[in-house]
Each structure stands twice: as C-alpha cells, then as structure tokens.
Write a protein that holds these residues in place. Structure first.
Motif, PDB file in Angstrom:
ATOM      1  N   HIS A  81      14.264   7.012   3.249  1.00  0.00           N
ATOM      2  CA  HIS A  81      13.963   8.360   3.728  1.00  0.00           C
ATOM      3  C   HIS A  81      13.520   8.355   5.193  1.00  0.00           C
ATOM      4  O   HIS A  81      12.800   7.461   5.632  1.00  0.00           O
ATOM      5  CB  HIS A  81      12.863   8.989   2.863  1.00  0.00           C
ATOM      6  N   PHE A  82      13.984   9.370   5.915  1.00  0.00           N
ATOM      7  CA  PHE A  82      13.694   9.463   7.344  1.00  0.00           C
ATOM      8  C   PHE A  82      12.188   9.393   7.642  1.00  0.00           C
ATOM      9  O   PHE A  82      11.757   8.690   8.544  1.00  0.00           O
ATOM     10  CB  PHE A  82      14.268  10.775   7.884  1.00  0.00           C
ATOM     11  N   SER A  83      11.414  10.105   6.829  1.00  0.00           N
ATOM     12  CA  SER A  83       9.975  10.112   7.114  1.00  0.00           C
ATOM     13  C   SER A  83       9.360   8.738   6.816  1.00  0.00           C
ATOM     14  O   SER A  83       8.393   8.329   7.459  1.00  0.00           O
ATOM     15  CB  SER A  83       9.270  11.214   6.324  1.00  0.00           C
ATOM     16  N   TYR A  84       9.955   8.032   5.880  1.00  0.00           N
ATOM     17  CA  TYR A  84       9.461   6.688   5.607  1.00  0.00           C
ATOM     18  C   TYR A  84       9.842   5.739   6.751  1.00  0.00           C
ATOM     19  O   TYR A  84       9.069   4.869   7.144  1.00  0.00           O
ATOM     20  CB  TYR A  84      10.007   6.168   4.274  1.00  0.00           C
ATOM     21  N   THR A 139      17.594  -4.224   2.875  1.00  0.00           N
ATOM     22  CA  THR A 139      17.286  -3.303   1.787  1.00  0.00           C
ATOM     23  C   THR A 139      18.455  -3.223   0.815  1.00  0.00           C
ATOM     24  O   THR A 139      19.579  -3.589   1.166  1.00  0.00           O
ATOM     25  CB  THR A 139      16.972  -1.890   2.352  1.00  0.00           C
ATOM     26  N   ASN A 140      18.179  -2.717  -0.385  1.00  0.00           N
ATOM     27  CA  ASN A 140      19.283  -2.524  -1.330  1.00  0.00           C
ATOM     28  C   ASN A 140      20.000  -1.197  -1.080  1.00  0.00           C
ATOM     29  O   ASN A 140      21.119  -1.001  -1.497  1.00  0.00           O
ATOM     30  CB  ASN A 140      18.771  -2.591  -2.781  1.00  0.00           C
ATOM     31  N   GLU A 141      19.326  -0.285  -0.386  1.00  0.00           N
ATOM     32  CA  GLU A 141      19.860   1.072  -0.219  1.00  0.00           C
ATOM     33  C   GLU A 141      19.711   1.544   1.228  1.00  0.00           C
ATOM     34  O   GLU A 141      18.892   2.427   1.521  1.00  0.00           O
ATOM     35  CB  GLU A 141      19.080   2.044  -1.129  1.00  0.00           C
ATOM     36  N   PRO A 142      20.514   1.004   2.155  1.00  0.00           N
ATOM     37  CA  PRO A 142      20.303   1.371   3.560  1.00  0.00           C
ATOM     38  C   PRO A 142      20.428   2.873   3.825  1.00  0.00           C
ATOM     39  O   PRO A 142      19.786   3.406   4.728  1.00  0.00           O
ATOM     40  CB  PRO A 142      21.379   0.593   4.305  1.00  0.00           C
ATOM     41  N   THR A 164       0.817  -1.220   0.000  1.00  0.00           N
ATOM     42  CA  THR A 164       0.000   0.000   0.000  1.00  0.00           C
ATOM     43  C   THR A 164       0.852   1.271   0.000  1.00  0.00           C
ATOM     44  O   THR A 164       0.461   2.278  -0.566  1.00  0.00           O
ATOM     45  CB  THR A 164      -0.961   0.030   1.206  1.00  0.00           C
ATOM     46  N   HIS A 165       2.010   1.218   0.645  1.00  0.00           N
ATOM     47  CA  HIS A 165       2.885   2.401   0.709  1.00  0.00           C
ATOM     48  C   HIS A 165       4.325   2.023   0.399  1.00  0.00           C
ATOM     49  O   HIS A 165       5.131   1.885   1.313  1.00  0.00           O
ATOM     50  CB  HIS A 165       2.835   3.034   2.112  1.00  0.00           C
ATOM     51  N   PRO A 166       4.671   1.891  -0.868  1.00  0.00           N
ATOM     52  CA  PRO A 166       6.061   1.530  -1.179  1.00  0.00           C
ATOM     53  C   PRO A 166       7.008   2.669  -0.822  1.00  0.00           C
ATOM     54  O   PRO A 166       6.582   3.832  -0.785  1.00  0.00           O
ATOM     55  CB  PRO A 166       6.039   1.294  -2.692  1.00  0.00           C
ATOM     56  N   PRO A 167       8.264   2.340  -0.528  1.00  0.00           N
ATOM     57  CA  PRO A 167       9.213   3.400  -0.160  1.00  0.00           C
ATOM     58  C   PRO A 167       9.445   4.346  -1.336  1.00  0.00           C
ATOM     59  O   PRO A 167       9.477   3.900  -2.481  1.00  0.00           O
ATOM     60  CB  PRO A 167      10.484   2.632   0.189  1.00  0.00           C
ATOM     61  N   ARG A 200      14.466  -0.616  -2.313  1.00  0.00           N
ATOM     62  CA  ARG A 200      13.690  -1.833  -2.100  1.00  0.00           C
ATOM     63  C   ARG A 200      13.892  -2.347  -0.680  1.00  0.00           C
ATOM     64  O   ARG A 200      15.015  -2.424  -0.194  1.00  0.00           O
ATOM     65  CB  ARG A 200      14.132  -2.914  -3.095  1.00  0.00           C
ATOM     66  N   LEU A 201      12.800  -2.666  -0.059  1.00  0.00           N
ATOM     67  CA  LEU A 201      12.877  -3.295   1.257  1.00  0.00           C
ATOM     68  C   LEU A 201      12.438  -4.744   1.071  1.00  0.00           C
ATOM     69  O   LEU A 201      11.371  -4.993   0.524  1.00  0.00           O
ATOM     70  CB  LEU A 201      11.956  -2.583   2.255  1.00  0.00           C
ATOM     71  N   TYR A 202      13.279  -5.671   1.513  1.00  0.00           N
ATOM     72  CA  TYR A 202      12.997  -7.063   1.203  1.00  0.00           C
ATOM     73  C   TYR A 202      12.331  -7.835   2.332  1.00  0.00           C
ATOM     74  O   TYR A 202      11.466  -8.664   2.119  1.00  0.00           O
ATOM     75  CB  TYR A 202      14.295  -7.789   0.834  1.00  0.00           C
ATOM     76  N   TYR A 203      12.779  -7.580   3.539  1.00  0.00           N
ATOM     77  CA  TYR A 203      12.528  -8.556   4.571  1.00  0.00           C
ATOM     78  C   TYR A 203      12.725  -7.893   5.920  1.00  0.00           C
ATOM     79  O   TYR A 203      13.577  -7.019   6.067  1.00  0.00           O
ATOM     80  CB  TYR A 203      13.588  -9.654   4.383  1.00  0.00           C
ATOM     81  N   ILE A 204      11.938  -8.274   6.913  1.00  0.00           N
ATOM     82  CA  ILE A 204      12.130  -7.713   8.257  1.00  0.00           C
ATOM     83  C   ILE A 204      12.182  -8.834   9.291  1.00  0.00           C
ATOM     84  O   ILE A 204      11.458  -9.826   9.175  1.00  0.00           O
ATOM     85  CB  ILE A 204      11.002  -6.685   8.587  1.00  0.00           C
ATOM     86  N   THR A 205      13.058  -8.666  10.255  1.00  0.00           N
ATOM     87  CA  THR A 205      13.097  -9.630  11.365  1.00  0.00           C
ATOM     88  C   THR A 205      13.210  -8.848  12.672  1.00  0.00           C
ATOM     89  O   THR A 205      13.710  -7.725  12.684  1.00  0.00           O
ATOM     90  CB  THR A 205      14.338 -10.556  11.304  1.00  0.00           C
ATOM     91  N   GLN A 206      12.735  -9.436  13.735  1.00  0.00           N
ATOM     92  CA  GLN A 206      12.988  -8.830  15.046  1.00  0.00           C
ATOM     93  C   GLN A 206      14.223  -9.503  15.617  1.00  0.00           C
ATOM     94  O   GLN A 206      14.179 -10.653  16.050  1.00  0.00           O
ATOM     95  CB  GLN A 206      11.795  -8.977  15.992  1.00  0.00           C
ATOM     96  N   ALA A 207      15.318  -8.771  15.599  1.00  0.00           N
ATOM     97  CA  ALA A 207      16.601  -9.351  16.003  1.00  0.00           C
ATOM     98  C   ALA A 207      16.739  -9.416  17.517  1.00  0.00           C
ATOM     99  O   ALA A 207      17.415 -10.288  18.053  1.00  0.00           O
ATOM    100  CB  ALA A 207      17.741  -8.536  15.403  1.00  0.00           C
ATOM    101  N   GLU A 208      16.101  -8.460  18.205  1.00  0.00           N
ATOM    102  CA  GLU A 208      16.280  -8.383  19.653  1.00  0.00           C
ATOM    103  C   GLU A 208      14.985  -7.930  20.307  1.00  0.00           C
ATOM    104  O   GLU A 208      14.145  -7.291  19.673  1.00  0.00           O
ATOM    105  CB  GLU A 208      17.310  -7.302  20.012  1.00  0.00           C
TER     106      GLU A 208
END
Ligand code: GDP
Ligand code: GDP
Length: 483
Positions: A447-450, A440-443, A410-413, A422-430
């Motif tokens: 954007h800060f607001s994103y 992501t391909n572009e850490p 619904t809200h791509p970066p 591109r954001l690929y994947y999320i994990t809760q590391a801690e």
C-alpha cells in the motif's frame, strides 16, 4: 512501416548512466509559432515517460519539459513556447524571443512548421534566426497526416531549408526518422561528462529566480581566489564551472564556530557560472531562460541549491524546478536570502511559507542567510557538504535488516485485497541518490501509505537529510527461477 522503437527503461531498472549526476542529458528545445502542433509533438516525443510514476509524492510537475527516450538515448525536451504566456503572441516579437532562448540554451532545436499551410511571417522570422545560429536545427513540417498531405507540406520548402522532416504529431507519422535525427544531432555523452575535480568536492547548481542573489553569493564564494575548471572552447555553449574554495572558521566538536579557531577551506564546484552571471541577453524578465539554465545545471549537479529572496517568497517556478531536481534524484538545499531585510517575525513567516510551498520535500533543509552581510553563508556551505554526504551514504545490509525486522514487527504491512503482503529483505542497491530494494511476495500490493511509512522510518533512523530516497519493491524470486 514497422517502427523499431526502443523500449523506455522500466522503473525497476538500474538508473541509466545518463541519469546519474555528472553526465548531463542533452537538451532539445521545440520552437515554432502557436498552433503548428508543438505541444502535440512534445507529448509524442515524451511518449510513455510523461506518465511515469515518480517515487516522491506530491512533486509538482511541469509539462513544459519532459524526459524522452529514443534509440537507447535519453534526453530532455523543452517546449520553450510553453514558458511565457507572451510568447504565444503571434507577433514576431514573441517568436523571436523564444527562438533566441532555445538558441542560447539548447543542444538541439526542433523547429515545428505547419505543413498544411503557407509559411507565415513568424515562420520566416524563426527560420532566419535559426539559420544564423551555430546550433543543430531540425525542421519538422507537421500535420503531414497522409501521403497527400505530405506533398502539400512542400510549401515549407519555400523557406529555403535544405532538409525537412514531414511528420504528423497527431498520428506519429515520420517520427522514427525525426527521433533518429534528434539523437544523431545530440552531443556525445563523453562531451557531456564533467571534468574530474576530486571525488569529494560537491558539485552544486545554484538556481532560483532572477534577483534572488545567486551571482552575489557566487562572488562572495569566489572571493579573490578563483580557478575555472571547465571552459570548453570547442563546444557551442560557454559553460564555465568554477572551483571555489570557501574559507571559514573550523567548527568545534560542539558545533560552535569560534572566531579564534583554525581557518579551513571547503571546496565546491559551482556549475555553469556563466549562466549565473550572464544576465539574459534576450530579456531580463524571460523566465524560460532561467528555467532552461536551471535544468541544464541540475542535470550535472549533485546538490541543487534553490535560492529565494526571503521577502519575495517561493514562486511556483521555484517549486517546479525543485520538483525536477527531486525527480532527477539530486540533493537539495533551500536558501532563504536577504534576511537582513526582514525582522525575526517576518523571517519565521517567510520560512513557514517556503516550507508550505515546498511541502513535497519536507526533508530538505532550509538555510537562512544574507549574502550582503555574510551571515549564514558558512552554514549554507556546511549544509551543502552535509547533504552531499547524505546523498552518497550507504547503509550496510546487516544494519538495514536489523532495523527492517524491528519495523515489520511493530508495524506489519496491511493486507491488500485479501492478500497477505510479506516483506522479506531490504538492501541499499545504490547511492547518489540512496536507492533501496525490498523483496516482497506482492510488489503491486504494498500500500502506498505503507511505502511512505517505510520511507519515513528509514529517514528517522538513518537521516538522509536533503536527499530524495527511492525504494523499489521487487518480487522475491523462488529458488530455481531465473534472475
Ligand atoms: P502549439 O500551439 O504549437 O503547441 O500546437 P498544438 O499542439 O496545441 O496543436 C494545435 C492544433 O493542431 C491542435 O488542434 C492539434 O490537434 C492540431 N495538430 C497538432 N498536430 C497535428 C497533426 O499532426 N495533424 C493534424 N491534422 N493536426 C494536428
Ligand atoms: P541573481 O539575479 O539571483 O544573480 O541576483 P543578484 O546576485 O544579481 O542580486 C540581485 C540584487 O539583490 C542585487 O542588487 C544584490 O545586491 C541584492 N542582494 C543580494 N543578496 C542580498 C542580501 O543578502 N541582502 C540584500 N539586502 N540584498 C541582496
């Protein structure tokens, strides 16, 4: 001379053990009369850490304390002279007070002297107090900018101090030795660990300005039953943590607390009760005493309860301390006390104003209470327990990525500088606090607001009330690339 300075941990690194709740960092206080170079020395010890970018936007930061890192050891430095404007008073009274604060609260004291001139009466006063104290003290003769200047610094030996470190805060001269001495003087990590009291008992720091009602609340919670879990006679500080058991009526599944319901107990560890009870020996009004105490307690806490007198409102110092707690990744609850003194309208106003002043923690719950009448105390306890739970909560990777895919759809970066992010994947590391890693391909180009948007979406879906959450963006490694 080559200086082997340890690299400070990168923002992306896993949170070091010393930063976790349960192990406190050592506290190093810098003392000395005005103009000897305390703040210059403070900034140099803080080094790159002072510019560290924190994940929480808008956190009020104070330059009177900072994180420092040397030889693999992290500690907190505090410029005690920076807290009270009066302590900049060149009169001896000023120096006496801030030196006493340091003696009471710090693990290690760095006394800064001006090596380029003869010692003054204030220097002698400070040294006299420090030599009588039980704390490790490191004396630095500052402004030893060159070999010649260093020889001149010999004048400070007239103060009768056996070991002096000639340094130049301006140029960094002598800092390797100074930092080594500091690290060596710090208590070992083992001595700073909390005693075990059961993993599900929240450890709380009760902070706030004098007269907010902290000791009244502690007394109420202690009731008649009290047991001290920690009274370490071997240490120089009288840290006393109390295991309190708050009795209250059970809450029904519908959220009501009926009077004929069953009585249950909630255990809490209240950290550093000596600090809460002991009205300052130095002076009733010295803010730095309560600030230093608060810092100490925050280091060891899981949840920080900021207590305010609702009629007085939230002070700047409260906001600073809460900011520190957030930086440290602690859960937070704001308690507005003395509601018995305000009418409904005034109370609503007080809460609104508190939220405004603490706008960097919109996710922190505000609880109204009156320790005097007892109203709201049980709710506060429930809220603390809830925040502690949120702070330790873990979301499974599957659930997290189903949610993430929906958000991205619904809200791509947004594209940044012509580059598709591109954001690929999320994990809760801690957890403790919840920390997420997004591939992501572009850490650098998320954007800060994103980033803020993502954080808000996570909160919206999963809650995390009262706890800071951290989201790190990492470059997705290609196949064959080393981890
Ligand atoms: P504070 O009042 O003790 O915090 O002192 P400051 O850090 O503000 O420094 C007072 C003055 O001494 C400033 O003008 C600094 O630039 C200067 N100063 C601080 N450290 C050094 C040093 O190592 N060498 C020299 N030459 N000047 C210094
Ligand atoms: P501390 O300095 O934060 O530990 O504050 P204290 O617990 O010593 O309380 C300061 C003063 O406020 C004392 O006189 C208390 O009796 C009073 N006080 C504490 N809680 C309440 C409250 O809920 N209502 C009213 N009216 N007074 C309170």
């Amino acid at each position: 001379m080559t200086r082997h300075r340890a690299q400070r941990p990168h923002n992306d690194d896993p949170i070091p053990a010393s930063a976790r709740a349960g192990v406190s960092r050592g506290l190093v206080a810098i003392v000395g009369r005005p103009n000897v170079g305390k703040s210059t020395l403070f900034n140099r010890l803080a080094g790159a850490k002072i510019a560290i970018v924190h994940d929480e936007p808008g956190v009020t930061r104070d330059r009177n304390y900072a994180d420092a890192f040397a030889r693999g050891v992290e500690y907190t430095i505090v410029d005690t002279g920076g807290f009270d404007p009066e302590s900049d008073d060149p009169m001896r009274k000023g120096i006496k007070r801030h030196v006493q604060v340091a003696i009471e609260e710090a693990d290690v004291i760095v006394c800064v002297l001006d090596g380029s001139m003869e010692p003054t009466a204030a220097d002698r006063e400070a040294v006299k107090l420090l030599r009588k104290s039980q704390k490790p003290v490191i004396y630095a003769a500052n402004k030893a900018d060159s070999q010649a200047a260093e020889l001149e610094a010999a004048a400070v030996y007239r103060l009768g101090i056996p070991k002096i470190f000639p340094v130049s805060a301006l140029h960094g001269r002598g800092f390797a030795d100074l930092e080594e001495a500091i690290v060596e003087a710090l208590p070992a990590y083992e001595d700073r660990e909390l005693p075990g009291v059961g993993d599900d008992v929240p450890r709380i720091a009760l902070i706030g300005r004098p007269n907010a009602g902290k000791s009244s609340l502690l007394n109420r919670m202690l009731g008649t039953e009290r047991s001290l879990v920690d009274d370490r006679p071997g240490t120089t500080r009288d840290t006393v943590d109390a295991l309190v058991k708050v009795k209250r009526k059970a809450v029904s599944p519908t959220g009501e607390r009926s009077n004929d319901g069953e009585e249950t107990e909630q255990a809490l560890v209240v950290l550093d009760t000596a600090g809460i009870r002991r009205k300052s020996r130095v002076s009733e009004t010295v803010e730095s005493v309560s600030v230093l105490r608060a810092i100490r307690a925050i280091e060891r806490a899981e949840v920080v309860v900021l207590m305010c007198d609702a009629g007085e409102g939230v002070a700047e110092q409260d906001a600073k301390i809460l900011g520190l707690a957030v930086e440290r990744g602690r859960g937070v609850v704001i308690a507005l006390n003395k509601t018995d003194l305000l009418d409904k309208k005034a109370l609503a106003k007080a809460e609104e104003s508190a939220r405004e002043k603490l706008s960097f923690t919109p996710w922190a719950p505000v609880e109204r209470l009156s320790v005097k009448t007892g109203r709201g105390v049980n709710n506060l306890v429930d809220r603390i327990v809830h925040v502690r739970k949120e702070w330790t909560k873990r979301i499974g990777t599957g659930e997290l990525n189903r949610f993430f895919a929906e958000v991205l759809e619904t809200h791509p970066p947004p594209t940044m500088g012509g580059r598709a992010v591109r954001l690929y994947y999320i994990t809760q590391a801690e957890s403790r606090p919840p920390t997420f890693v997004v591939q992501t391909n572009e850490p650098e180009n998320v954007h800060f607001s994103y980033q803020r948007f993502i954080q808000n979406q996570i909160r919206k879906r999963f809650g995390f009330e009262g706890t800071p959450i951290r989201i790190r963006y990492r470059r997705k490694r290609r196949r064959g690339e080393e981890a």
